[in-house]
Write an enzyme that holds these catalytic residues in place. Sequence first.
Site, PDB file in Angstrom:
ATOM      1  N   LYS A  32      48.279  67.482  64.688  1.00  0.00           N
ATOM      2  CA  LYS A  32      47.269  66.999  65.643  1.00  0.00           C
ATOM      3  C   LYS A  32      46.841  68.114  66.598  1.00  0.00           C
ATOM      4  O   LYS A  32      45.657  68.320  66.834  1.00  0.00           O
ATOM      5  CB  LYS A  32      47.854  65.837  66.457  1.00  0.00           C
ATOM      6  CG  LYS A  32      47.048  65.449  67.677  1.00  0.00           C
ATOM      7  CD  LYS A  32      47.628  64.260  68.385  1.00  0.00           C
ATOM      8  CE  LYS A  32      48.619  64.555  69.460  1.00  0.00           C
ATOM      9  NZ  LYS A  32      48.091  65.070  70.738  1.00  0.00           N
ATOM     10  N   ASN A  33      47.821  68.845  67.132  1.00  0.00           N
ATOM     11  CA  ASN A  33      47.503  69.829  68.169  1.00  0.00           C
ATOM     12  C   ASN A  33      46.813  71.072  67.615  1.00  0.00           C
ATOM     13  O   ASN A  33      46.305  71.891  68.384  1.00  0.00           O
ATOM     14  CB  ASN A  33      48.773  70.225  68.929  1.00  0.00           C
ATOM     15  CG  ASN A  33      49.263  69.104  69.818  1.00  0.00           C
ATOM     16  OD1 ASN A  33      48.568  68.110  70.006  1.00  0.00           O
ATOM     17  ND2 ASN A  33      50.465  69.255  70.353  1.00  0.00           N
ATOM     18  N   CYS A  91      48.160  61.950  77.734  1.00  0.00           N
ATOM     19  CA  CYS A  91      49.349  61.224  78.186  1.00  0.00           C
ATOM     20  C   CYS A  91      49.588  61.406  79.672  1.00  0.00           C
ATOM     21  O   CYS A  91      49.314  62.463  80.236  1.00  0.00           O
ATOM     22  CB  CYS A  91      50.576  61.726  77.429  1.00  0.00           C
ATOM     23  SG  CYS A  91      50.709  61.036  75.784  1.00  0.00           S
ATOM     24  N   ARG A 103      48.807  67.382  85.166  1.00  0.00           N
ATOM     25  CA  ARG A 103      48.029  68.075  84.132  1.00  0.00           C
ATOM     26  C   ARG A 103      46.722  68.687  84.663  1.00  0.00           C
ATOM     27  O   ARG A 103      45.611  68.308  84.263  1.00  0.00           O
ATOM     28  CB  ARG A 103      47.755  67.150  82.932  1.00  0.00           C
ATOM     29  CG  ARG A 103      49.027  66.599  82.342  1.00  0.00           C
ATOM     30  CD  ARG A 103      48.852  65.962  81.004  1.00  0.00           C
ATOM     31  NE  ARG A 103      48.821  66.923  79.918  1.00  0.00           N
ATOM     32  CZ  ARG A 103      48.825  66.592  78.636  1.00  0.00           C
ATOM     33  NH1 ARG A 103      48.831  65.335  78.288  1.00  0.00           N
ATOM     34  NH2 ARG A 103      48.799  67.515  77.705  1.00  0.00           N
ATOM     35  N   ASP A 107      57.449  68.506  73.557  1.00  0.00           N
ATOM     36  CA  ASP A 107      57.055  67.315  72.800  1.00  0.00           C
ATOM     37  C   ASP A 107      58.242  66.672  72.071  1.00  0.00           C
ATOM     38  O   ASP A 107      58.129  65.539  71.601  1.00  0.00           O
ATOM     39  CB  ASP A 107      55.951  67.667  71.784  1.00  0.00           C
ATOM     40  CG  ASP A 107      54.608  67.875  72.466  1.00  0.00           C
ATOM     41  OD1 ASP A 107      54.481  67.519  73.647  1.00  0.00           O
ATOM     42  OD2 ASP A 107      53.684  68.392  71.811  1.00  0.00           O
ATOM     43  N   ARG A 161      48.743  57.479  68.439  1.00  0.00           N
ATOM     44  CA  ARG A 161      47.850  58.600  68.785  1.00  0.00           C
ATOM     45  C   ARG A 161      48.341  59.902  68.168  1.00  0.00           C
ATOM     46  O   ARG A 161      47.569  60.840  67.998  1.00  0.00           O
ATOM     47  CB  ARG A 161      47.772  58.769  70.311  1.00  0.00           C
ATOM     48  CG  ARG A 161      46.931  57.705  70.996  1.00  0.00           C
ATOM     49  CD  ARG A 161      46.731  58.028  72.473  1.00  0.00           C
ATOM     50  NE  ARG A 161      46.641  59.455  72.656  1.00  0.00           N
ATOM     51  CZ  ARG A 161      47.347  60.162  73.544  1.00  0.00           C
ATOM     52  NH1 ARG A 161      48.196  59.556  74.332  1.00  0.00           N
ATOM     53  NH2 ARG A 161      47.193  61.457  73.637  1.00  0.00           N
TER      54      ARG A 161
HETATM   55  C1  UD1 Z   1      49.512  71.200  74.601  1.00  0.00           C
HETATM   56  C2  UD1 Z   1      49.823  70.112  73.594  1.00  0.00           C
HETATM   57  C3  UD1 Z   1      50.930  69.216  74.108  1.00  0.00           C
HETATM   58  C4  UD1 Z   1      52.141  70.050  74.489  1.00  0.00           C
HETATM   59  C5  UD1 Z   1      51.759  71.168  75.439  1.00  0.00           C
HETATM   60  C6  UD1 Z   1      52.908  72.115  75.749  1.00  0.00           C
HETATM   61  C7  UD1 Z   1      47.652  69.800  72.591  1.00  0.00           C
HETATM   62  C8  UD1 Z   1      46.510  68.890  72.344  1.00  0.00           C
HETATM   63  N1  UD1 Z   1      48.619  69.331  73.382  1.00  0.00           N
HETATM   64  O1  UD1 Z   1      49.038  70.539  75.774  1.00  0.00           O
HETATM   65  O2  UD1 Z   1      51.270  68.293  73.073  1.00  0.00           O
HETATM   66  O3  UD1 Z   1      53.093  69.199  75.115  1.00  0.00           O
HETATM   67  O4  UD1 Z   1      50.689  71.951  74.878  1.00  0.00           O
HETATM   68  O5  UD1 Z   1      53.427  72.638  74.566  1.00  0.00           O
HETATM   69  O6  UD1 Z   1      47.707  70.893  72.060  1.00  0.00           O
HETATM   70  N2  UD1 Z   1      48.818  73.685  83.343  1.00  0.00           N
HETATM   71  C9  UD1 Z   1      48.290  73.985  84.591  1.00  0.00           C
HETATM   72  N3  UD1 Z   1      46.966  74.317  84.651  1.00  0.00           N
HETATM   73  C10 UD1 Z   1      46.164  74.352  83.566  1.00  0.00           C
HETATM   74  C11 UD1 Z   1      46.710  74.053  82.300  1.00  0.00           C
HETATM   75  C12 UD1 Z   1      48.035  73.709  82.230  1.00  0.00           C
HETATM   76  O7  UD1 Z   1      48.991  73.957  85.588  1.00  0.00           O
HETATM   77  O8  UD1 Z   1      44.976  74.670  83.702  1.00  0.00           O
HETATM   78  C13 UD1 Z   1      50.238  73.290  83.247  1.00  0.00           C
HETATM   79  C14 UD1 Z   1      50.391  71.854  82.755  1.00  0.00           C
HETATM   80  O9  UD1 Z   1      50.266  70.932  83.804  1.00  0.00           O
HETATM   81  C15 UD1 Z   1      51.788  71.893  82.169  1.00  0.00           C
HETATM   82  C16 UD1 Z   1      51.864  73.310  81.599  1.00  0.00           C
HETATM   83  O10 UD1 Z   1      50.854  74.070  82.243  1.00  0.00           O
HETATM   84  O11 UD1 Z   1      52.727  71.739  83.188  1.00  0.00           O
HETATM   85  C17 UD1 Z   1      51.672  73.368  80.099  1.00  0.00           C
HETATM   86  O12 UD1 Z   1      50.411  72.829  79.767  1.00  0.00           O
HETATM   87  P1  UD1 Z   1      49.582  73.340  78.502  1.00  0.00           P
HETATM   88  O13 UD1 Z   1      50.348  74.385  77.780  1.00  0.00           O
HETATM   89  O14 UD1 Z   1      48.210  73.656  78.967  1.00  0.00           O
HETATM   90  O15 UD1 Z   1      49.551  72.038  77.616  1.00  0.00           O
HETATM   91  P2  UD1 Z   1      48.297  71.373  76.911  1.00  0.00           P
HETATM   92  O16 UD1 Z   1      47.442  72.418  76.306  1.00  0.00           O
HETATM   93  O17 UD1 Z   1      47.692  70.371  77.828  1.00  0.00           O
END
Ligand code: UD1
Length: 415
Positions: free
Chosen positions: A22-23, A116, A121, A304, A396
């Site tokens: 999915k990711n 989620c 986030r 995850d 999902r």
């Molecule tokens: C992706 C995955 C999710 C996985 C996560 C971490 C997808 C669709 N989802 O989520 O399943 O759990 O990677 O491996 O690929 N953060 C900030 N600012 C930002 C962006 C992120 O502070 O602009 C923080 C987030 O709140 C979190 C951390 O960084 O605490 C990691 O987030 P991120 O790596 O961005 O995860 P996703 O891309 O949302």
Amino acid sequence: MSKYKVSGGKKLSGSIEIGGAKNAALPIIIATLLARGISIIHNCPYLEDVNILIEILKEIGCKIKYENHTLVIDTSDVYSTDLSFGLCEKIRPSILLIGALIANYGIVNITYPGGCEIGPRPIDLHLKGLRALNINIKELHGIINATSSKLNGNEILLDYPSVGATENIMLAACLAEGDTIIRNAAKEPEVIDLQNFLNLMGANISGAGTNYIYIRGTDKLNPAEYSIIPDRVAAGTYMIAAAITGGEIELKNVISEHLQPIIAKLKECGCMITSNGNLFLRAPAKVKALDIIRTLPYPGFPTDLQAPIMALMSIAKGTTIITETVFENRFNHVEELKKMGADIRVDGRIAVVKGVESLCGSNVTAKDLRGGAALVLAGLAAYGETIVDKSEHIDRGYECFDDILRDLGAEIYKI
Ligand code: UD1
């Protein structure tokens, strides 16, 4: 709303094939918008998040066919970049639509993304990275307005190796003028998959899988045909499902390298795991506690799989300390596991899990995708019947979750 009814106590045994990730699928589908024409994406999982993304793309003019896990996306007639707020709010990767649309269309209107409920986030790293490429971003009442007359490459140091921010910058930088360097980039396999797809489209990107990604901008990209990598999180979940029942499982269509963080932990707690292309796991009747698990960006232990491994540790011999370092609020499953008899105490981002002799079936609620899957796994090991409410969260991220578990011998039904 649907529920899973699980009757515990059956050892899982059998062989399953792992579907596309999915990711990886979501960013790659979004990346097709960088070119005009027909792209073909194979091994694309049938999941609610993919369906929502398809609806978003159809609303801006894409023509899409989705059959036998193959998506055919025709972007020739995209006529708008005013994205559906209602749909974009439902999935986190919708924010990547800025990176994919801004260079060709010059303007994107979108809302804050959803996904989620596992912490605040924020998207500050996405926006900071995009702004560094000469994209003007205004935020007003929850709406994001991005405009740019010309993207320029830049050097960007991410404060945290965010998967999504890395992907968003890669998407935008492909069509920027000049070179872009992302330092402290996310190293997840899904980022490598996106790089491979973008390079097939004609982009010039190297370094994905390391913390230094280099992108040489180009004028134009072309549609491409590609097959998504197997889902390492689904694979890890099914391995834990077998382990929690003291069973055995063979996984076909996996990339063992991507599973090393979970393989290492499952071996440490007593599972025998071998690989000959396929992966084979045999679990002891009861696993040992793991002492310490810390979730970390790849190649650390994946956040995850924190909830699923917590379900396993809740019936392990001994005590495990689990620290969630990636998301601020990813312990929603704890109270539900406790209803099933688990002995877990949480202090901030740390959970202390004392293995109990056994869990008992109960009525519990899935609060998020992976936490929901963990409750089903707990139900597989518990005495009696477990009802997992709000199972739509689980659907999902796991295609045919109940069918696959039933094929392995579990008693699980959707009600
Ligand atoms: C992706 C995955 C999710 C996985 C996560 C971490 C997808 C669709 N989802 O989520 O399943 O759990 O990677 O491996 O690929 N953060 C900030 N600012 C930002 C962006 C992120 O502070 O602009 C923080 C987030 O709140 C979190 C951390 O960084 O605490 C990691 O987030 P991120 O790596 O961005 O995860 P996703 O891309 O949302």
